[in-house]
Motif scaffolding. Structure first.
Motif, PDB file in Angstrom:
ATOM      1  N   ASP A  77      32.637  88.668  74.851  1.00 30.13           N
ATOM      2  CA  ASP A  77      31.891  87.911  75.861  1.00 30.13           C
ATOM      3  C   ASP A  77      30.635  87.246  75.308  1.00 30.13           C
ATOM      4  O   ASP A  77      29.797  86.736  76.064  1.00 30.13           O
ATOM      5  N   ALA A  78      30.487  87.241  74.010  1.00 30.82           N
ATOM      6  CA  ALA A  78      29.397  86.518  73.349  1.00 30.82           C
ATOM      7  C   ALA A  78      29.930  86.018  72.014  1.00 30.82           C
ATOM      8  O   ALA A  78      30.947  86.513  71.508  1.00 30.82           O
ATOM      9  N   THR A  79      29.281  85.036  71.443  1.00 30.88           N
ATOM     10  CA  THR A  79      29.681  84.491  70.144  1.00 30.88           C
ATOM     11  C   THR A  79      28.873  85.167  69.049  1.00 30.88           C
ATOM     12  O   THR A  79      27.636  85.170  69.088  1.00 30.88           O
ATOM     13  N   PHE A  80      29.575  85.755  68.076  1.00 31.48           N
ATOM     14  CA  PHE A  80      28.902  86.421  66.966  1.00 31.48           C
ATOM     15  C   PHE A  80      28.751  85.463  65.803  1.00 31.48           C
ATOM     16  O   PHE A  80      29.721  84.869  65.336  1.00 31.48           O
ATOM     17  N   ALA A  81      27.509  85.287  65.339  1.00 30.05           N
ATOM     18  CA  ALA A  81      27.215  84.424  64.195  1.00 30.05           C
ATOM     19  C   ALA A  81      26.737  85.302  63.046  1.00 30.05           C
ATOM     20  O   ALA A  81      25.598  85.770  63.051  1.00 30.05           O
ATOM     21  N   PRO A  82      27.598  85.570  62.055  1.00 32.74           N
ATOM     22  CA  PRO A  82      27.205  86.466  60.959  1.00 32.74           C
ATOM     23  C   PRO A  82      26.200  85.803  60.012  1.00 32.74           C
ATOM     24  O   PRO A  82      26.518  84.835  59.326  1.00 32.74           O
ATOM     25  N   LEU A  83      24.986  86.327  60.018  1.00 37.81           N
ATOM     26  CA  LEU A  83      23.936  85.811  59.153  1.00 37.81           C
ATOM     27  C   LEU A  83      23.107  86.973  58.617  1.00 37.81           C
ATOM     28  O   LEU A  83      22.899  87.974  59.311  1.00 37.81           O
ATOM     29  N   GLY A  84      22.610  86.835  57.391  1.00 40.57           N
ATOM     30  CA  GLY A  84      21.662  87.792  56.850  1.00 40.57           C
ATOM     31  C   GLY A  84      20.314  87.623  57.522  1.00 40.57           C
ATOM     32  O   GLY A  84      20.071  86.627  58.214  1.00 40.57           O
ATOM     33  N   PRO A  85      19.413  88.588  57.322  1.00 39.42           N
ATOM     34  CA  PRO A  85      18.125  88.563  58.026  1.00 39.42           C
ATOM     35  C   PRO A  85      17.300  87.290  57.833  1.00 39.42           C
ATOM     36  O   PRO A  85      16.726  86.779  58.796  1.00 39.42           O
ATOM     37  N   VAL A  86      17.230  86.780  56.620  1.00 44.25           N
ATOM     38  CA  VAL A  86      16.400  85.599  56.370  1.00 44.25           C
ATOM     39  C   VAL A  86      16.934  84.393  57.124  1.00 44.25           C
ATOM     40  O   VAL A  86      16.196  83.691  57.838  1.00 44.25           O
ATOM     41  N   ASP A  87      18.237  84.135  57.002  1.00 43.37           N
ATOM     42  CA  ASP A  87      18.830  82.989  57.682  1.00 43.37           C
ATOM     43  C   ASP A  87      18.823  83.167  59.198  1.00 43.37           C
ATOM     44  O   ASP A  87      18.640  82.197  59.946  1.00 43.37           O
TER      45      ASP A  87
END
Length: 328
Positions: free
Chosen positions: A167-177
């Motif tokens: 029910d949400a879109t997951f955007a895989p990013l590291g902490p800095v980005d």
């Protein structure tokens, strides 16, 4: 520091227990002289402002009966990759990141670790965001680390709020980005840990809308390769003991610890002090209660699709490095 009851419920440990945890690693099969004579070298992976600086500021990096070759990495993921490849003997990483690599067949074991307050894993939004509660995350674009604490906290928070992980879109990013994306408005929320939480709230006016309390163990494991456990056991045992002792030192010297780490990392001292104060990071013994708790998180991560298969956590750990610790 804290311990777990048989039911898995965390509660505070006494100082005597802490002392027992430190003392647990003292029974070594090899003397310091023998270690030196064998010219044992431990290859240890670290991050800037991590275990190396903690050992040094606490005074526990002195008089080592073996040599440490430190390698600095930008994050835990490449530490795990180096352990898997045999380039490191020891490293440290979050519980789920460790299990992700272990599930892929890496010849590694968790041999010790620390626990931080679960509230220091958090989902952040911008100050002007319309998101006020975890329920408002439905339909939003949420970012965090794939296969680790970030993705798990997002999925667990959505589920707790009555939503599905789809029910949400997951955007895989590291902490800095992810931080850049949050401030730019290209994501709606960011799941992260300390000291990123304190930095974002103190310096970027971010708000916390959910945290990991009741959802995640927030355990960071000391991880060793199977080869190092077999061939360099006494040195690895001594390092675990020193790291446990250094962690207890840090709890009594938070300001000194924050000041030292700020000099190394160039992070603001007030951010680090806030992070360390909130985390209350304490050493743990890997006992039945910890295994049970991490097993529950592992099973949940498998259900979320974060882990590729169901794991037997008891086989992913080596309890002998902290087995003598009294938790009564």
């Amino acid at each position: 520091m804290r311990k777990l009851t048989r039911s898995g419920t965390p509660r505070s440990l006494t100082r005597r227990t802490a002392a027992a945890l430190i003392a647990a690693a003292i029974t070594l099969s090899m003397s310091a002289a023998a270690l030196a004579a064998d010219a044992v070298v431990l290859k240890v992976g670290d991050q800037k402002g991590g275990n190396r600086s903690l050992l040094e500021i606490s005074g526990l990096a002195k008089d080592l009966p073996y040599k440490i070759e430190w390698s600095e990495f930008p994050a835990a993921a490449p530490i795990l990759e180096a352990l898997n490849a045999g380039a490191l003997d020891v490293g440290y990483t979050g519980d789920l990141a460790f299990l992700s690599v272990y599930a892929a067949g890496a010849p590694i074991k968790a041999i010790g670790g620390t626990r931080a307050d679960a509230k220091t894993q958090a989902i952040l939004v911008r100050a002007d965001s319309p998101i006020k509660t975890a329920a408002d995350l439905r339909g939003k674009r949420l970012s965090g680390t794939r296969g680790g604490w970030g993705q798990f906290l997002i999925d667990a928070t959505l589920e707790k709020a009555g939503n599905g992980i789809e029910d949400a879109t997951f955007a895989p990013l590291g902490p800095v980005d992810a931080k850049i994306a949050l401030l730019a408005g290209s994501i709606d929320a960011w799941a992260v840990w300390e000291p990123y939480v304190s930095y974002a709230t103190l310096k970027d006016n971010a708000r916390v809308v959910a945290n990991g309390e009741g959802l995640t163990p927030t355990v960071t494991f000391i991880v060793a390769s199977d080869n190092a456990i077999a061939s360099k056991r006494a040195a690895v045992q001594d390092l675990v003991q020193r790291l446990n002792k250094a962690r207890l030192w840090s709890l009594d010297h938070l300001a000194d610890y924050a000041r030292s780490t700020a000099e190394l990392t160039r992070l603001p001292e007030d951010v680090l002090l806030a992070a360390y104060t909130a985390q209350k990071t304490s050493p743990i013994a890997i006992d039945e209660a910890v295994v049970k708790e991490v097993q529950a998180a592992s099973d949940r991560a498998t259900r979320y699709g974060i882990l590729s298969k169901t794991l037997d956590v008891s086989k992913a750990v080596d309890r002998s490095f902290t087995a003598s610790a009294s938790l009564n």
